[in-house]
Design a protein around this motif. Structure first.
Motif, short mmCIF file in Angstrom:
data_model
loop_
_atom_site.label_atom_id
_atom_site.label_comp_id
_atom_site.label_asym_id
_atom_site.label_seq_id
_atom_site.Cartn_x
_atom_site.Cartn_y
_atom_site.Cartn_z
N LEU A 1 26.27 -60.74 -4.58
CA LEU A 1 25.62 -59.64 -3.65
C LEU A 1 24.21 -59.60 -3.16
O LEU A 1 23.96 -60.81 -3.17
N SER A 2 24.77 -58.96 -1.81
CA SER A 2 22.96 -59.71 -0.29
C SER A 2 22.43 -58.60 -1.10
O SER A 2 22.18 -57.32 -1.77
N GLU A 3 21.06 -58.81 -0.65
CA GLU A 3 19.87 -58.49 -1.11
C GLU A 3 19.76 -56.87 -0.82
O GLU A 3 20.21 -56.66 0.15
N GLU A 4 18.93 -55.81 -2.00
CA GLU A 4 19.23 -54.37 -1.71
C GLU A 4 20.60 -54.07 -1.97
O GLU A 4 20.42 -52.86 -1.96
N ALA A 5 21.22 -54.31 -2.52
CA ALA A 5 22.37 -53.35 -2.82
C ALA A 5 22.58 -53.67 -4.07
O ALA A 5 21.58 -53.05 -5.05
N SER B 1 18.66 -51.26 -6.23
CA SER B 1 18.11 -52.51 -5.13
C SER B 1 18.05 -54.19 -5.68
O SER B 1 17.03 -53.89 -6.37
#
Lengths: 113, 112
Positions: free
Chosen positions: A13-17, A79
């Motif tokens: 995942l990307s950060e804040e996902a 997040s």
């Protein structure tokens, strides 16, 4: 016998996902349910737990709800951060079998900045 | 509380040698567990104790493995003789009946 099934990883995942890691269980009694986290090179840390149906365990922004009707205990976080990268284990403890834990296979989470 | 303490943290030994892993549980906890973690098999419960008494040792791989808990503050897991396939991380954990076990940092065993 008791068993725990987790979604296979790795989950990237990307950060804040938003994070969801699925966990379902099979047990003959009334188990307590747990999520553990293992950071690289370290032991397992208890992240959260729920001891009866409809209980919600929460810690460090993670939460999971004990769903008896679907025999599930999915882990969620709104997040994620890079520091959440780790392996997550779902587990159950059946009082009819002492207090021993039955673990799922673990799900590796990788969070990219 | 210092948490569950395990020693040594790393152990490298030759095949055929005796290996002893040590664990000090959290004070007041009445359950103690020994787990083994490998890439192939994941986390396996080897044995657990309640009030120093072994309750279930069905996970112990074979007679080369033995575990003792002489008192409430100390347990050992012994492998004699050791084999390369015993290479793994061995975790000790302790708990009270109503709570989830707390794990030690593990002992990484390498048998050459």
């Amino acid at each position: 016998g008791d068993s725990v099934t987790q979604m296979e990883g790795p989950v990237t995942l990307s950060e804040e996902a938003f994070l969801t890691i699925n966990c379902t269980y099979t047990a003959t009694g009334y188990p307590s349910l747990f999520w553990y986290v293992q950071y690289p090179g370290e032991g397992l840390q208890l992240l959260l737990k729920a001891t009866k149906a409809d209980d919600k365990g929460s810690n460090k922004g993670f939460e999971a709800t004990y769903r008896k009707e679907t025999t599930s205990f999915h882990l969620e976080k709104g997040s994620v951060q890079v520091s959440d990268s780790a392996v997550y284990f779902c587990a159950l403890s059946d009082r009819n079998a002492g207090n021993m834990l039955t673990f799922g296979g673990g799900t590796r989470l990788m969070v990219k900045p | 509380d210092a948490g569950v303490i395990q020693s040594p943290r790393h152990e490298v030994t030759e095949m055929g040698q005796e290996v002893t892993l040590r664990c000090k549980p959290i004070s007041g906890h009445d359950y103690l567990f020994w787990y083994r973690q490998t890439m192939m098999r994941g986390l396996e419960l080897l044995i657990y104790f309640n009030n120093n008494v072994p309750i279930d040792d069905s996970g112990m791989p074979e007679d080369r493995f033995s575990a003792k808990m002489p008192n409430a503050s100390f347990s050992t897991l012994k492998i004699q003789p050791s084999e390369p396939r015993d290479s793994a991380v061995y975790f000790c954990a302790s708990s009270l009946l109503a709570g989830g076990p707390y794990f030690g940092p593990g002992t990484r065993l390498t048998v050459t």
